[in-house]
Design a protein around this motif. Structure first.
Motif, PDB file in Angstrom:
ATOM      1  N   SER A  47     -97.571   6.453  82.252  1.00  0.00           N
ATOM      2  CA  SER A  47     -97.494   5.941  80.852  1.00  0.00           C
ATOM      3  C   SER A  47     -97.202   6.784  79.815  1.00  0.00           C
ATOM      4  O   SER A  47     -96.462   6.475  78.754  1.00  0.00           O
ATOM      5  N   ASN A  48     -97.504   7.937  79.852  1.00  0.00           N
ATOM      6  CA  ASN A  48     -97.283   9.047  78.840  1.00  0.00           C
ATOM      7  C   ASN A  48     -95.810   9.645  79.108  1.00  0.00           C
ATOM      8  O   ASN A  48     -95.522  10.565  78.235  1.00  0.00           O
ATOM      9  N   LEU A  49     -95.100   9.369  80.185  1.00  0.00           N
ATOM     10  CA  LEU A  49     -93.747  10.004  80.187  1.00  0.00           C
ATOM     11  C   LEU A  49     -92.946   9.189  79.421  1.00  0.00           C
ATOM     12  O   LEU A  49     -93.149   7.993  79.228  1.00  0.00           O
ATOM     13  N   GLN A  50     -91.763   9.938  79.288  1.00  0.00           N
ATOM     14  CA  GLN A  50     -90.722   9.177  78.693  1.00  0.00           C
ATOM     15  C   GLN A  50     -89.701   8.586  79.565  1.00  0.00           C
ATOM     16  O   GLN A  50     -89.423   9.260  80.571  1.00  0.00           O
ATOM     17  N   PHE A  51     -89.294   7.311  79.157  1.00  0.00           N
ATOM     18  CA  PHE A  51     -88.089   6.787  79.922  1.00  0.00           C
ATOM     19  C   PHE A  51     -87.003   6.384  79.028  1.00  0.00           C
ATOM     20  O   PHE A  51     -87.067   5.743  77.989  1.00  0.00           O
ATOM     21  N   CYS A  52     -85.886   6.896  79.394  1.00  0.00           N
ATOM     22  CA  CYS A  52     -84.697   6.644  78.615  1.00  0.00           C
ATOM     23  C   CYS A  52     -83.156   6.330  79.499  1.00  0.00           C
ATOM     24  O   CYS A  52     -83.445   6.867  80.642  1.00  0.00           O
ATOM     25  N   ILE A  67     -89.318   5.630  90.272  1.00  0.00           N
ATOM     26  CA  ILE A  67     -89.811   5.430  88.876  1.00  0.00           C
ATOM     27  C   ILE A  67     -89.719   6.573  87.936  1.00  0.00           C
ATOM     28  O   ILE A  67     -89.236   6.881  86.999  1.00  0.00           O
ATOM     29  N   LEU A  68     -90.090   7.538  88.815  1.00  0.00           N
ATOM     30  CA  LEU A  68     -90.086   9.133  88.508  1.00  0.00           C
ATOM     31  C   LEU A  68     -88.691   9.701  88.277  1.00  0.00           C
ATOM     32  O   LEU A  68     -88.463  10.557  87.491  1.00  0.00           O
ATOM     33  N   HIS A  69     -87.829   9.065  89.151  1.00  0.00           N
ATOM     34  CA  HIS A  69     -86.325   9.551  88.979  1.00  0.00           C
ATOM     35  C   HIS A  69     -85.774   8.948  87.823  1.00  0.00           C
ATOM     36  O   HIS A  69     -84.869   9.479  87.153  1.00  0.00           O
ATOM     37  N   LEU A  70     -86.202   7.891  87.183  1.00  0.00           N
ATOM     38  CA  LEU A  70     -85.939   7.555  85.873  1.00  0.00           C
ATOM     39  C   LEU A  70     -86.459   8.142  84.431  1.00  0.00           C
ATOM     40  O   LEU A  70     -85.570   8.120  83.478  1.00  0.00           O
ATOM     41  N   SER A  71     -87.536   8.895  84.841  1.00  0.00           N
ATOM     42  CA  SER A  71     -87.989   9.893  83.476  1.00  0.00           C
ATOM     43  C   SER A  71     -87.397  11.154  83.425  1.00  0.00           C
ATOM     44  O   SER A  71     -87.379  12.030  84.562  1.00  0.00           O
ATOM     45  N   PRO A  72     -86.996  11.719  82.445  1.00  0.00           N
ATOM     46  CA  PRO A  72     -86.366  12.919  81.910  1.00  0.00           C
ATOM     47  C   PRO A  72     -87.329  13.826  81.603  1.00  0.00           C
ATOM     48  O   PRO A  72     -87.261  15.021  81.765  1.00  0.00           O
ATOM     49  N   SER A  73     -88.761  13.270  81.773  1.00  0.00           N
ATOM     50  CA  SER A  73     -89.897  14.113  81.424  1.00  0.00           C
ATOM     51  C   SER A  73     -90.235  14.970  82.884  1.00  0.00           C
ATOM     52  O   SER A  73     -89.780  14.824  83.864  1.00  0.00           O
ATOM     53  N   ASP A  74     -91.174  16.061  82.472  1.00  0.00           N
ATOM     54  CA  ASP A  74     -91.726  16.866  83.370  1.00  0.00           C
ATOM     55  C   ASP A  74     -92.795  16.089  84.313  1.00  0.00           C
ATOM     56  O   ASP A  74     -93.715  15.243  83.976  1.00  0.00           O
ATOM     57  N   THR A  75     -92.384  15.655  85.600  1.00  0.00           N
ATOM     58  CA  THR A  75     -93.178  14.804  86.312  1.00  0.00           C
ATOM     59  C   THR A  75     -94.175  15.477  87.156  1.00  0.00           C
ATOM     60  O   THR A  75     -94.812  15.116  88.315  1.00  0.00           O
ATOM     61  N   SER A  76     -94.493  16.822  87.296  1.00  0.00           N
ATOM     62  CA  SER A  76     -95.089  18.015  87.959  1.00  0.00           C
ATOM     63  C   SER A  76     -96.546  17.291  88.076  1.00  0.00           C
ATOM     64  O   SER A  76     -97.172  17.183  89.113  1.00  0.00           O
ATOM     65  N   LEU A  77     -96.934  16.819  87.033  1.00  0.00           N
ATOM     66  CA  LEU A  77     -98.692  16.295  86.850  1.00  0.00           C
ATOM     67  C   LEU A  77     -98.653  15.308  87.771  1.00  0.00           C
ATOM     68  O   LEU A  77     -99.654  15.035  88.468  1.00  0.00           O
ATOM     69  N   VAL A  78     -97.621  14.278  87.572  1.00  0.00           N
ATOM     70  CA  VAL A  78     -97.921  12.999  88.125  1.00  0.00           C
ATOM     71  C   VAL A  78     -97.739  13.186  89.947  1.00  0.00           C
ATOM     72  O   VAL A  78     -98.252  12.876  90.613  1.00  0.00           O
ATOM     73  N   GLU A  79     -96.755  14.189  90.246  1.00  0.00           N
ATOM     74  CA  GLU A  79     -96.722  14.463  91.531  1.00  0.00           C
ATOM     75  C   GLU A  79     -97.862  15.095  92.133  1.00  0.00           C
ATOM     76  O   GLU A  79     -98.260  14.843  93.305  1.00  0.00           O
TER      77      GLU A  79
END
Length: 203
Positions: A47-52, A67-79
Motif C-alpha cells: 500500500s506504500n508503493l506508487q501506482f500510476c 500487481i508489482l508489475h504495475l508499480s514504478p516504485s522499487d519493489t525489492s522490499l516487498v519481494e
C-alpha cells in the motif's frame, strides 16, 4: 493432517490423548493467524508503493506479481518480504511434512503384516500427493526468482494451486473408496472393452 497421520501410525497409543479438540483448535487457529499476520505485513508494504498508468491486472485474479508489475516504485522490499514469508510459511511446513512422512514410512516398513502396510500406505498416499501438488507449485511460484518467468507461466502455475489441486483432491481421496474404484473400473471397461477381457485373462 501430517501430524494426525504421524500420531496415528507412529504413536497410536497416544493418539486419543494428544489429538483432542483443544489440539485441533490450536492447529487451526495458529495456521490462520500466521497466514493473516504475514500477509497483512506484505499488504501494508504494497500500500506504500506508487501506482500510476495502467490499472489492468494481467492475471486471473489479483495476484502479487502482476500487481508489482504495475508499480514504478522499487519493489525489492516487498519481494524480500514475500521470499521470507514463503520460506517460513511454505518451505518450512513442506519440509516438516516430508520429514514426518519419512518417519511414517520407516514405521510402515516395520509392520509385519502386508495388509497393515497396505492400509497405512493407502491412508498416507492421498494426502502426500495433494501436499506435493499444492506446495510444489507454491514454492516454484514464490521462492524462485520471478523475473526469469513470464506472466503467462505465472498464470499457469497459479492455476495449478488454485484450480488443479482442489479439483484433484476429491479424486485423490475418493480413489481410496472401493465403490468409487469399482465404478471407475466399470467406466474404463465401458470405454475400452478390450481391457476387460485382458483383465479376466490375467485373473
Amino acid at each position: 493432517m501430517a501430524f494426525d497421520r504421524y500420531l496415528a501410525i507412529c504413536n497410536p497409543l497416544r493418539y486419543s490423548s494428544v489429538m483432542n479438540f483443544k489440539t485441533c483448535c490450536h492447529l487451526v487457529v495458529w495456521a490462520w493467524l500466521s497466514g493473516f499476520i504475514g500477509m497483512f505485513i506484505i499488504i501494508i508494504t504494497i500500500s506504500n508503493l506508487q501506482f500510476c498508468g495502467s490499472d489492468v491486472v494481467d492475471h486471473f485474479f489479483c495476484d502479487l506479481e502482476p500487481i508489482l508489475h504495475l508499480s514504478p516504485s522499487d519493489t525489492s522490499l516487498v519481494e524480500m518480504e514475500v521470499l521470507v514469508y514463503a520460506m517460513v510459511m511454505g518451505l518450512l511446513p513442506f519440509l516438516l511434512i516430508i520429514l514426518s512422512y519419512v518417519v511414517i514410512f520407516c514405521t510402515i516398513f516395520r509392520i509385519p503384516s502386508n495388509i497393515g502396510r497396505y492400509k497405512a500406505f493407502s491412508t498416507c498416499s492421498s494426502h502426500l500427493a495433494s501436499v506435493c501438488t499444492y506446495f510444489g507449485t507454491i514454492l516454484i511460484l514464490y521462492l524462485l526468482p520471478s523475473r526469469q518467468r513470464s506472466l503467462e507461466i505465472n498464470k499457469i502455475l497459479s492455476l495449478c494451486y488454485t484450480v488443479l489441486t482442489p479439483l484433484l483432491n476429491p479424486i485423490i481421496y475418493s480413489l481410496r473408496n472401493q465403490e468409487i474404484r469399482a465404478c471407475l473400473e466399470s467406466v474404463i471397461y465401458f470405454i475400452f472393452p478390450g481391457s476387460n477381457k485382458q483383465c479376466t485373462k490375467t485373473q
